[in-house]
Scaffold this motif. Sequence first.
Motif, PDB file in Angstrom:
ATOM      1  N   VAL A 259      54.037  38.275  53.213  1.00 28.78           N
ATOM      2  CA  VAL A 259      52.955  38.618  52.286  1.00 28.78           C
ATOM      3  C   VAL A 259      52.168  39.816  52.818  1.00 28.78           C
ATOM      4  CG1 VAL A 259      50.774  37.810  51.310  1.00 28.78           C
ATOM      5  CG2 VAL A 259      52.768  36.306  51.305  1.00 28.78           C
ATOM      6  N   SER A 260      51.873  39.792  54.120  1.00 31.82           N
ATOM      7  CA  SER A 260      51.112  40.903  54.729  1.00 31.82           C
ATOM      8  C   SER A 260      51.885  42.212  54.657  1.00 31.82           C
ATOM      9  CB  SER A 260      50.782  40.562  56.188  1.00 31.82           C
ATOM     10  OG  SER A 260      49.974  39.411  56.272  1.00 31.82           O
ATOM     11  N   ASP A 261      53.181  42.152  54.916  1.00 38.32           N
ATOM     12  CA  ASP A 261      54.004  43.370  54.856  1.00 38.32           C
ATOM     13  C   ASP A 261      54.008  43.960  53.452  1.00 38.32           C
ATOM     14  OD1 ASP A 261      54.626  43.180  57.520  1.00 38.32           O
ATOM     15  OD2 ASP A 261      56.556  42.193  57.213  1.00 38.32           O
ATOM     16  N   LEU A 262      54.157  43.112  52.447  1.00 36.41           N
ATOM     17  CA  LEU A 262      54.190  43.621  51.074  1.00 36.41           C
ATOM     18  C   LEU A 262      52.824  44.157  50.656  1.00 36.41           C
ATOM     19  CD1 LEU A 262      55.781  44.131  48.544  1.00 36.41           C
ATOM     20  CD2 LEU A 262      55.388  41.770  47.828  1.00 36.41           C
ATOM     21  N   GLN A 263      51.744  43.506  51.092  1.00 30.90           N
ATOM     22  CA  GLN A 263      50.403  44.007  50.792  1.00 30.90           C
ATOM     23  C   GLN A 263      50.202  45.405  51.384  1.00 30.90           C
ATOM     24  OE1 GLN A 263      48.140  40.598  52.359  1.00 30.90           O
ATOM     25  NE2 GLN A 263      47.205  40.364  50.336  1.00 30.90           N
ATOM     26  N   SER A 264      50.622  45.589  52.624  1.00 29.65           N
ATOM     27  CA  SER A 264      50.475  46.893  53.277  1.00 29.65           C
ATOM     28  C   SER A 264      51.290  47.964  52.567  1.00 29.65           C
ATOM     29  CB  SER A 264      50.905  46.791  54.743  1.00 29.65           C
ATOM     30  OG  SER A 264      50.104  45.863  55.434  1.00 29.65           O
ATOM     31  N   ALA A 265      52.512  47.599  52.143  1.00 32.07           N
ATOM     32  CA  ALA A 265      53.358  48.563  51.455  1.00 32.07           C
ATOM     33  C   ALA A 265      52.736  48.975  50.121  1.00 32.07           C
ATOM     34  CB  ALA A 265      54.743  47.974  51.236  1.00 32.07           C
ATOM     35  N   LEU A 266      52.180  48.013  49.394  1.00 29.82           N
ATOM     36  CA  LEU A 266      51.549  48.337  48.107  1.00 29.82           C
ATOM     37  C   LEU A 266      50.325  49.229  48.302  1.00 29.82           C
ATOM     38  CD1 LEU A 266      51.817  44.939  46.208  1.00 29.82           C
ATOM     39  CD2 LEU A 266      52.938  47.087  45.600  1.00 29.82           C
ATOM     40  N   LEU A 267      49.556  48.980  49.352  1.00 36.02           N
ATOM     41  CA  LEU A 267      48.369  49.798  49.610  1.00 36.02           C
ATOM     42  C   LEU A 267      48.738  51.229  49.981  1.00 36.02           C
ATOM     43  CD1 LEU A 267      46.121  47.286  51.596  1.00 36.02           C
ATOM     44  CD2 LEU A 267      45.744  48.157  49.276  1.00 36.02           C
TER      45      LEU A 267
END
Length: 539
Positions: free
Chosen positions: A448-456
């Motif tokens: 979840v954290s990895d995908l959040q960072s990628a979206l940001l």
Amino acid sequence: MPQQFIDPSRFEFMESLMLERNGFLDSFSAEGLAPSGTNGDKNGIILVQNNQVFVTPPLLGGKPARISAVPPVVLKLNWKTITEPTEVTSADHITWEICEKPQYQITVSPDKLKVHSTLYRVEKYAWNLVNCPASFEAAVRAEPNRAMLLSTLTIEKILSALDNPVILRNLNIPALYAELDNPTYLPVCIAEGRAPRPGRASRLVLSLPEHTHAGNGMLLEQEAAETASLLDYLRFPGAPFAWEGEAFARKLPPEEGIPGFDVDGSVLPPPSPQDFPFTGGQAARLLQDGGIAALRSGRPRICGSTGSAQTCDMPASLLLTKELAAESTDIMFAGDIIVPASISGPLRIEALGNVYIYGSIRQSTITATGSIYISGEAIDSCLYAGQAGVEQNRLHSFSKLLAAEAAALQEAARQLAKNVESRQQSVKYGLVVMLLLEDKFSHIDPLVSDLQSALLSMNPAFQLSAERLKHMLEVFSHPGQFTEFITDSVLTTFCSLLHNLSDSITQLYEEYAVIDIARLQGNVQQSGGRLIQRELQHL
């Protein structure tokens, strides 16, 4: 689907015999046996001799004899075929026949495009029953009589059995002769039709304007003017580019196929070619002659593959300055990325479009759903373009992996909730999910954290389209705060949003992707299209 058979013969041989007790008892009788003191001496007896079957009835207290047949012998007792050991007396009517494969077999394939001949034997012999000594139970056997040849298979006999004029007209006679002379006993194709030839579905082909071959004339970093505009940088030699009003591609109509015919001579129509839709959006327009014209100047992007709906747009562009590159080791952008100078890594660049580098790169990873253009050389770097760029894109891989894990989490939550409810206990679904996330599915949190960072890391326009997903990611990064909110339907929505993101990246795959570079050294490169390697040159 069962094959069609053309059987040239039926039963090979039949002989029947009504059994009579008179005469047989004169030469052989149960009373003549040495007594053993058991009822077995009183049982009925069967004797097979000289192609005849003899039966004696049982004496008082004995049992009737039992008879059976060993293939290819078929026994009929009172005109009914027997398939298992059966009691028989001298009053029963018995016939026997031989049921074996024919000398050959003609089969037609399920699609009716081929006819095969399978040879089983060339010679046809009579059959004799195998003599069997007197016994209470007898299994009637038979063997071919090699001294009595009934017939020999010939080409003429095979042809006379074929009543299909179309097959006869296209018959491969030499193949039949070869099999009879040197039998393989395998199916041999002796006639065939012609399968229909499919047409071609509608498709888009690039027909780039002449000026794209020369490009902007800035292949080396020292020759790239600092005042060049984004449009100038997009005009890399050989890269798709169109001025407003220019036609850069053409939509070819579907092409009809060629009919075929089966072995019966019936026409087999080809499948109808599909006419796939094309969507130009605000960037392109489909002309009456099939050409596709740009509605504004820029880099036209055709997404999708031949055989599916295709779209065209002109993606946003990002100019990666030295200052911007120095601030981060990861650059992600929903569109084309332009690097006006050489870069030395480690640096990871991910573009949902093309990547243009005016210079050389070292120890870097370049990922593009479109093409990669490098004026200089790539040293110790990884280059992924087209379909390979889609698979390596972190938004695509993270969302795809997280969707699979979320589906497994949902199934585990359903099962756990069901087990608790089966004990007549109430349970909060959100609490079950939270407990699973803290234990068995603790590995979901870093995803979840990895995908959040990628979206940001993406540009604002892309983030805006992912607002619902970003909200869901926040929920599952702090499940303890949302136990009342998390339900089975919420997990279903979460999985759907993740799949939508993964699919949206897949749809940005560009069929005409290439890696265009001057020189490669110690690199990994994967492209959905061509690899173009030029000689390093000074213009």
